[in-house]
Design a protein around this motif. Structure first.
Motif, PDB file in Angstrom:
ATOM      1  N   UNK A   6       0.835  -1.211   0.000  1.00  0.00           N
ATOM      2  CA  UNK A   6       0.000   0.000   0.000  1.00  0.00           C
ATOM      3  C   UNK A   6       0.863   1.252   0.000  1.00  0.00           C
ATOM      4  N   UNK A   7       1.906   1.270   0.835  1.00  0.00           N
ATOM      5  CA  UNK A   7       2.823   2.408   0.776  1.00  0.00           C
ATOM      6  C   UNK A   7       4.126   1.945   0.146  1.00  0.00           C
ATOM      7  N   UNK A   8       4.629   2.760  -0.755  1.00  0.00           N
ATOM      8  CA  UNK A   8       5.822   2.426  -1.528  1.00  0.00           C
ATOM      9  C   UNK A   8       7.057   2.447  -0.640  1.00  0.00           C
ATOM     10  N   UNK A   9       8.059   1.669  -1.034  1.00  0.00           N
ATOM     11  CA  UNK A   9       9.307   1.627  -0.284  1.00  0.00           C
ATOM     12  C   UNK A   9      10.507   1.646  -1.213  1.00  0.00           C
ATOM     13  N   UNK A  10      11.643   1.243  -0.645  1.00  0.00           N
ATOM     14  CA  UNK A  10      12.919   1.313  -1.388  1.00  0.00           C
ATOM     15  C   UNK A  10      13.130   0.022  -2.190  1.00  0.00           C
ATOM     16  N   UNK A  11      12.189  -0.281  -3.059  1.00  0.00           N
ATOM     17  CA  UNK A  11      12.274  -1.483  -3.882  1.00  0.00           C
ATOM     18  C   UNK A  11      12.365  -1.071  -5.344  1.00  0.00           C
ATOM     19  N   UNK A  12      13.593  -1.006  -5.884  1.00  0.00           N
ATOM     20  CA  UNK A  12      13.766  -0.459  -7.238  1.00  0.00           C
ATOM     21  C   UNK A  12      12.954  -1.206  -8.290  1.00  0.00           C
ATOM     22  N   UNK A  13      12.690  -2.492  -8.055  1.00  0.00           N
ATOM     23  CA  UNK A  13      11.951  -3.275  -9.061  1.00  0.00           C
ATOM     24  C   UNK A  13      10.539  -2.762  -9.272  1.00  0.00           C
TER      25      UNK A  13
ATOM     26  N   UNK B 191     -12.927  -6.139  -7.269  1.00  0.00           N
ATOM     27  CA  UNK B 191     -12.585  -4.809  -6.760  1.00  0.00           C
ATOM     28  C   UNK B 191     -11.581  -4.104  -7.670  1.00  0.00           C
ATOM     29  N   UNK B 192     -11.661  -2.793  -7.656  1.00  0.00           N
ATOM     30  CA  UNK B 192     -10.555  -1.949  -8.100  1.00  0.00           C
ATOM     31  C   UNK B 192     -10.173  -1.130  -6.873  1.00  0.00           C
ATOM     32  N   UNK B 193      -9.005  -1.435  -6.319  1.00  0.00           N
ATOM     33  CA  UNK B 193      -8.567  -0.739  -5.103  1.00  0.00           C
ATOM     34  C   UNK B 193      -7.712   0.450  -5.502  1.00  0.00           C
ATOM     35  N   UNK B 194      -8.064   1.619  -4.982  1.00  0.00           N
ATOM     36  CA  UNK B 194      -7.378   2.856  -5.353  1.00  0.00           C
ATOM     37  C   UNK B 194      -6.801   3.541  -4.126  1.00  0.00           C
ATOM     38  N   UNK B 195      -5.934   4.480  -4.377  1.00  0.00           N
ATOM     39  CA  UNK B 195      -5.542   5.475  -3.387  1.00  0.00           C
ATOM     40  C   UNK B 195      -6.679   6.510  -3.321  1.00  0.00           C
TER      41      UNK B 195
ATOM     42  N   UNK C  76       3.765   0.544  -5.567  1.00  0.00           N
ATOM     43  CA  UNK C  76       2.785  -0.228  -4.789  1.00  0.00           C
ATOM     44  C   UNK C  76       2.123  -1.304  -5.653  1.00  0.00           C
ATOM     45  N   UNK C  77       1.292  -2.111  -5.015  1.00  0.00           N
ATOM     46  CA  UNK C  77       0.548  -3.143  -5.745  1.00  0.00           C
ATOM     47  C   UNK C  77      -0.672  -2.584  -6.465  1.00  0.00           C
ATOM     48  N   UNK C  78      -1.051  -1.346  -6.141  1.00  0.00           N
ATOM     49  CA  UNK C  78      -2.215  -0.732  -6.783  1.00  0.00           C
ATOM     50  C   UNK C  78      -2.079  -0.765  -8.312  1.00  0.00           C
ATOM     51  N   UNK C  79      -0.871  -0.460  -8.784  1.00  0.00           N
ATOM     52  CA  UNK C  79      -0.693  -0.358 -10.243  1.00  0.00           C
ATOM     53  C   UNK C  79      -0.529  -1.726 -10.907  1.00  0.00           C
ATOM     54  N   UNK C  80      -0.592  -2.791 -10.129  1.00  0.00           N
ATOM     55  CA  UNK C  80      -0.568  -4.122 -10.741  1.00  0.00           C
ATOM     56  C   UNK C  80      -1.956  -4.609 -11.128  1.00  0.00           C
TER      57      UNK C  80
ATOM     58  N   UNK D  99      -6.693  -2.432 -14.580  1.00  0.00           N
ATOM     59  CA  UNK D  99      -7.254  -1.101 -14.918  1.00  0.00           C
ATOM     60  C   UNK D  99      -6.184  -0.012 -14.827  1.00  0.00           C
ATOM     61  N   UNK D 100      -5.132  -0.264 -14.043  1.00  0.00           N
ATOM     62  CA  UNK D 100      -4.109   0.768 -13.839  1.00  0.00           C
ATOM     63  C   UNK D 100      -2.781   0.383 -14.480  1.00  0.00           C
ATOM     64  N   UNK D 101      -2.859  -0.469 -15.509  1.00  0.00           N
ATOM     65  CA  UNK D 101      -1.627  -0.991 -16.119  1.00  0.00           C
ATOM     66  C   UNK D 101      -1.075  -0.074 -17.213  1.00  0.00           C
TER      67      UNK D 101
END
Lengths: 261, 298
Positions: free
Chosen positions: A159-166, B101-105, B131-135, B138-140
């Protein structure tokens, strides 16, 4: 030296307040009782310029005590959600939040445990974490430092981004990504280690590095000298008591243990 | 020929629900436990509508529709009862895999509504990177800045709505509205993102009583955006419609507890959902009790 009797929660509040020491005039947000008391304490002691809200949509000149009524404090500004977003995209904010999981990259999770399509446990949803994490500094609080919270591998849903360059285009970690402090019931940590490794900054009284490492699902960087997290002083304890007259802080850490074991 | 516009937009709640169709994408205004059009939500729960895509800064609106099996897809950034952070009906449905679901910020949802409001297919943003949101499919999509920086962005698709449902404090029959609470949230964007917007209002009053010269800052959106107005006194209960009345924490607890079992939900449903608005109001304690609710502590 006279012994001051205080709780671990109070020690954590004082340690967490340090997150905002050098921030100057920005929006300071503490979500949950201890981060909220901490940001209030920072404002009342070393950073009076901090702009803080009542938790709904008013900026107040003085911190609103936990459980207090906004009608009893002076309102100095308006903070509807639209403005919160506009402000945070501009970077002028430092939040401290309490997620459920964190990993070695500093990525955190408040959405689901298990599979996203059919989770074992559905929690809140990502809330503002994705946007917050790449626009302004975010510090974190964990009431129970263990390997379920500090997981090996990655968190179940980032949910919150971190220091993962990939996870970034071209492998470039955004320069706005900052995790100044992670405060737990065992230690104060940050991601200032080699290659953004998580590092122990101070150990709470009576806690060893080994205990923190054993309760963390990934290797921590161990500085040569690790100080002990300082105890609150009498002034800080008095301010904390006034900021939390009903003692909500006593309910956050299991058993409300003393600061010194 | 331009169709004559009806300037008396008054409708009943059931007439609004009658405008909805199976499979529609419906945006719901308010935020968590604040100013949700709950009388409308209860009417939808009672209806035969199905397969809805719901877009919401979610609270008990999402929980009730989830428990009633109305949701095919949920577009959300959170679902929460604030003081009870986890929404148990939402959790039950989500953990059963009851809908996609489409989970958003939170800000991404704002951005998607804004794109729809501007009739753009997307708006660029950095939110979601890392984050995983863009995986989510819909957000690709990515878009590159055409300027020298060449930066790559997430393309946040427009969240186009068939209908927006909002709760306001005052309205006149022409669709002029006042939202008197301190935070208007994103209700304006919901209405602009939608083909049609229906509002429930605490009171429908003559235009003069809106006192628009003094209240203009509470005027959420121009009346051309509003297609129908239904008076629904206490229509946001158990969520708040401050300053008219506050959040009903006791009722929210009762509602949350009804997620414990099928029997508990059936009992809640019988008392509070499968009844008309007058019976609901009586079961919820009546007008005096709701007006006496104290301001919640955040």
């Amino acid at each position: 030296m006279s012994e001051i009797s205080c709780s671990l929660a109070e020690l954590i509040i004082v340690a967490a307040a340090e997150a905002w020491r050098h921030d100057g005039e920005i929006m300071g947000t503490g979500i949950g009782p201890l981060p909220r008391i901490a940001v209030s304490l920072a404002k009342q002691t070393f950073n009076p310029a901090l702009a803080i809200t009542d938790g709904e949509c008013w900026y107040t000149t003085q911190p609103l005590p936990v459980g207090g009524n906004v009608d009893d404090v002076e309102v100095e500004g308006w903070s509807p959600y639209d403005r919160v977003f506009s402000g945070l995209w501009g970077g002028k904010r430092h939040a401290m939040v309490a997620p459920v999981q964190m990993d070695r990259f500093g990525q955190s999770n408040i959405s689901v445990i298990g599979d996203h399509a059919k989770p074992k446990a559905a929690m809140l949803g990502a809330r503002g974490f994705p946007g917050n994490s790449i626009h302004h500094p975010n510090s974190f609080f964990f009431p129970a430092h263990n390997t379920r919270a500090f997981v090996s591998g990655e968190v179940d849903y980032v949910c919150s981004a971190g220091f993962n360059p990939q996870r970034y285009p071209g492998g470039r970690i955004p320069s706005e990504l900052k995790i100044p402090l992670v405060v737990t019931n065992l230690a104060v940590l940050d991601f200032g280690g080699k290659g953004n490794a998580m590092r122990v900054r101070s150990l709470h009284p009576g806690v060893s590095f080994e205990e923190v490492q054993d309760n963390t699902g990934f290797p921590l960087e161990r500085p040569e000298h690790i100080p002990t997290t300082p105890l609150p002083n009498a002034e800080q304890l008095a301010l904390i008591a006034a900021l939390d007259p009903k003692g909500v802080r006593k309910t956050v850490i299991k058993g409300d243990p003393p600061a010194q074991r | 020929m331009v169709q004559a516009t009806k300037l008396d937009k008054r409708m009943t709640i059931d007439e609004i629900v009658g405008k909805l169709r199976d499979g529609m994408t419906i945006g719901i205004g308010g935020w968590a436990t604040r100013r949700k059009p709950m009388a409308l939500i209860r009417a939808i729960a009672r209806s035969s509508l199905k397969d809805l895509t719901i877009v919401s800064y979610g609270g008990p609106d999402v929980g009730i529709l989830a428990a009633a099996g109305k949701i095919k897809k949920l577009v959300f950034a959170f679902v929460s009862l604030d003081h009870y952070p986890l929404e148990p009906h939402f959790r039950n449905a989500r953990q059963a895999g009851a809908f996609s679901v489409l989970e958003l910020d939170e800000g991404l949802m704002h951005w998607g509504l804004r794109a729809a409001a501007m009739r753009l297919p997307f708006l660029p943003t950095r939110v979601g990177f890392g984050t995983d949101i863009v995986n989510q499919p819909e957000l690709s999509k990515r878009v590159e800045s055409p300027f020298e920086d060449g930066e790559e962005f997430v393309a946040m698709p427009a969240l186009k709505l068939d209908v927006a449902l909002l709760h306001v404090h005052r309205a006149d029959q022409r669709g002029n509205v006042l939202t008197l609470s301190p935070d208007p949230f994103f209700d304006e964007l919901f209405s602009r993102a939608a083909d049609a917007t229906y509002v429930t209002a605490e009171q429908v009053v003559p235009t003069a009583a809106l006192d628009m010269r003094n209240n203009f800052r509470y005027n959420l959106v121009e009346r051309a955006m509003i297609n129908g107005v239904a008076e629904a006194r206490f229509g946001a209960h158990p969520t708040s419609a401050a300053p008219d009345y506050h959040l009903d924490l006791k009722h929210l607890k009762l509602y949350a507890d009804s997620a414990a079992s099928a029997e508990a939900w059936a009992a809640y449903r019988q008392t509070f959902l499968d009844v008309d608005d007058a019976a609901y109001l009586a079961a919820a304690g009546g007008p005096d009790a709701i007006l006496a609710l104290s301001k919640p502590i955040y």
